[in-house]
Motif scaffolding. Structure first.
Motif, PDB file in Angstrom:
ATOM      1  N   PHE A   1      39.246  42.707  49.495  1.00 38.67           N
ATOM      2  CA  PHE A   1      39.556  41.278  49.562  1.00 38.67           C
ATOM      3  C   PHE A   1      38.258  40.492  49.824  1.00 38.67           C
ATOM      4  CE2 PHE A   1      44.541  41.931  49.792  1.00 38.67           C
ATOM      5  CZ  PHE A   1      44.547  42.151  48.613  1.00 38.67           C
ATOM      6  N   SER A   2      37.433  41.155  50.969  1.00 37.71           N
ATOM      7  CA  SER A   2      36.118  40.448  51.376  1.00 37.71           C
ATOM      8  C   SER A   2      35.190  40.292  50.121  1.00 37.71           C
ATOM      9  CB  SER A   2      35.650  41.360  52.591  1.00 37.71           C
ATOM     10  OG  SER A   2      36.295  41.051  53.764  1.00 37.71           O
TER      11      SER A   2
ATOM     12  N   VAL B   1      44.111  30.622  42.763  1.00 38.04           N
ATOM     13  CA  VAL B   1      45.188  29.527  42.661  1.00 38.04           C
ATOM     14  C   VAL B   1      44.577  28.395  43.713  1.00 38.04           C
ATOM     15  CG1 VAL B   1      47.506  28.910  43.606  1.00 38.04           C
ATOM     16  CG2 VAL B   1      46.763  31.072  42.309  1.00 38.04           C
ATOM     17  N   LEU B   2      44.228  28.576  44.813  1.00 33.04           N
ATOM     18  CA  LEU B   2      43.853  27.509  45.793  1.00 33.04           C
ATOM     19  C   LEU B   2      42.915  28.321  46.792  1.00 33.04           C
ATOM     20  CD1 LEU B   2      44.488  24.454  46.483  1.00 33.04           C
ATOM     21  CD2 LEU B   2      46.162  25.640  48.186  1.00 33.04           C
ATOM     22  N   GLU B   3      41.914  27.563  47.428  1.00 37.93           N
ATOM     23  CA  GLU B   3      40.864  27.882  48.120  1.00 37.93           C
ATOM     24  C   GLU B   3      40.520  26.746  49.071  1.00 37.93           C
ATOM     25  OE1 GLU B   3      37.276  29.212  46.412  1.00 37.93           O
ATOM     26  OE2 GLU B   3      36.675  30.107  48.427  1.00 37.93           O
TER      27      GLU B   3
ATOM     28  N   LEU C   1      42.376  31.699  50.840  1.00 42.35           N
ATOM     29  CA  LEU C   1      42.003  31.860  49.574  1.00 42.35           C
ATOM     30  C   LEU C   1      43.367  32.518  49.151  1.00 42.35           C
ATOM     31  CD1 LEU C   1      40.467  32.061  47.009  1.00 42.35           C
ATOM     32  CD2 LEU C   1      39.819  34.505  47.565  1.00 42.35           C
ATOM     33  N   ALA C   2      43.902  31.936  47.954  1.00 43.96           N
ATOM     34  CA  ALA C   2      45.038  32.411  47.482  1.00 43.96           C
ATOM     35  C   ALA C   2      44.736  32.554  45.910  1.00 43.96           C
ATOM     36  CB  ALA C   2      46.188  31.117  47.356  1.00 43.96           C
ATOM     37  N   PHE C   3      45.236  33.860  45.385  1.00 51.60           N
ATOM     38  CA  PHE C   3      44.794  34.336  44.201  1.00 51.60           C
ATOM     39  C   PHE C   3      45.998  35.310  43.569  1.00 51.60           C
ATOM     40  CE2 PHE C   3      43.425  38.662  45.377  1.00 51.60           C
ATOM     41  CZ  PHE C   3      43.225  38.300  46.555  1.00 51.60           C
ATOM     42  N   HIS C   4      45.884  35.287  42.218  1.00 53.42           N
ATOM     43  CA  HIS C   4      47.249  36.151  41.528  1.00 53.42           C
ATOM     44  C   HIS C   4      46.805  37.543  41.753  1.00 53.42           C
ATOM     45  CE1 HIS C   4      49.274  32.925  39.087  1.00 53.42           C
ATOM     46  NE2 HIS C   4      47.924  32.465  39.183  1.00 53.42           N
TER      47      HIS C   4
ATOM     48  N   HIS D   1      53.331  36.253  41.623  1.00 49.56           N
ATOM     49  CA  HIS D   1      52.854  37.140  42.743  1.00 49.56           C
ATOM     50  C   HIS D   1      51.445  36.575  43.030  1.00 49.56           C
ATOM     51  CE1 HIS D   1      52.458  41.462  44.361  1.00 49.56           C
ATOM     52  NE2 HIS D   1      52.242  40.613  45.340  1.00 49.56           N
ATOM     53  N   ILE D   2      51.297  36.104  44.178  1.00 46.24           N
ATOM     54  CA  ILE D   2      50.273  35.435  44.681  1.00 46.24           C
ATOM     55  C   ILE D   2      49.909  36.133  46.084  1.00 46.24           C
ATOM     56  CG2 ILE D   2      48.964  33.438  45.324  1.00 46.24           C
ATOM     57  CD1 ILE D   2      50.153  32.834  42.564  1.00 46.24           C
ATOM     58  N   LEU D   3      48.704  36.338  46.069  1.00 40.17           N
ATOM     59  CA  LEU D   3      48.185  36.887  47.217  1.00 40.17           C
ATOM     60  C   LEU D   3      47.439  35.757  48.342  1.00 40.17           C
ATOM     61  CD1 LEU D   3      46.360  40.243  46.246  1.00 40.17           C
ATOM     62  CD2 LEU D   3      48.703  40.099  47.384  1.00 40.17           C
ATOM     63  N   ILE D   4      47.762  35.544  49.502  1.00 37.53           N
ATOM     64  CA  ILE D   4      47.128  34.721  50.453  1.00 37.53           C
ATOM     65  C   ILE D   4      46.595  35.270  51.567  1.00 37.53           C
ATOM     66  CG2 ILE D   4      47.556  32.440  51.771  1.00 37.53           C
ATOM     67  CD1 ILE D   4      50.099  32.375  49.882  1.00 37.53           C
ATOM     68  N   ILE D   5      44.922  35.115  51.703  1.00 39.62           N
ATOM     69  CA  ILE D   5      44.294  35.671  52.629  1.00 39.62           C
ATOM     70  C   ILE D   5      43.459  34.624  53.494  1.00 39.62           C
ATOM     71  CG2 ILE D   5      44.307  37.827  51.359  1.00 39.62           C
ATOM     72  CD1 ILE D   5      41.500  37.097  50.396  1.00 39.62           C
TER      73      ILE D   5
END
Ligand code: 5GP
Length: 118
Positions: free
Chosen positions: A4-5, A17-19, A24-27, A36-40
């Motif tokens: 993820f880094s 999706v959004l930053e 950061l959010a991405f599929h 299904h989005i991952l948010i980090i």
């Protein structure tokens, strides 16, 4: 450095999706629901247990914004964070799974086929 880094610094591509400056959010590459989005966070915390609680306020707002952007705020969604090996965590960089786009059942959490959620 986690995968993820590498996504954050652009070494590995993602479907963004959004930053903003901090998050950061991405599929997810292997979706377990129609959405299904991952948010980090951009700062690398190992998992929820190791996370500075001070970031959670701003992260909550970011997650809510992503849910709205994906059209999930009205109908609902599931928010999950897997913590440690017994929790099923595979990538040791804090992330929330935002799952939605269907009526989600409660007993398919280890099933990788997104169709099985519907
Ligand atoms: P965990 O099991 O750690 O809670 O979740 C890790 C998630 O990261 C999994 O759902 C997996 O599909 C996702 N994932 C792993 N590698 C990549 C990648 O390179 N790109 C994207 N978009 N997702 C990934």
């Amino acid at each position: 450095m986690t995968i993820f880094s590498k996504i954050i610094n652009g070494e590995i591509p993602c479907n963004k999706v959004l930053e903003n400056d901090h998050f950061l959010a991405f599929h997810d590459i292997n979706p377990k629901a129609p959405i299904h989005i991952l948010i980090i966070p951009k700062i690398e915390y190992k998992n929820f247990q190791e996370t500075d609680p001070a970031i959670m306020g701003e992260m909550t707002t970011f997650i809510q914004t992503v849910a709205k952007l994906m059209g999930l705020d009205e109908g609902g969604y599931r928010l999950i964070t897997n913590n440690g090996s017994d929790g099923g965590q595979e990538v040791f960089h804090l992330h929330f799974h935002l799952l939605g786009g269907a009526k989600l059942s409660w007993n398919h959490l280890s099933d990788s086929d997104s169709k099985n959620f519907i």
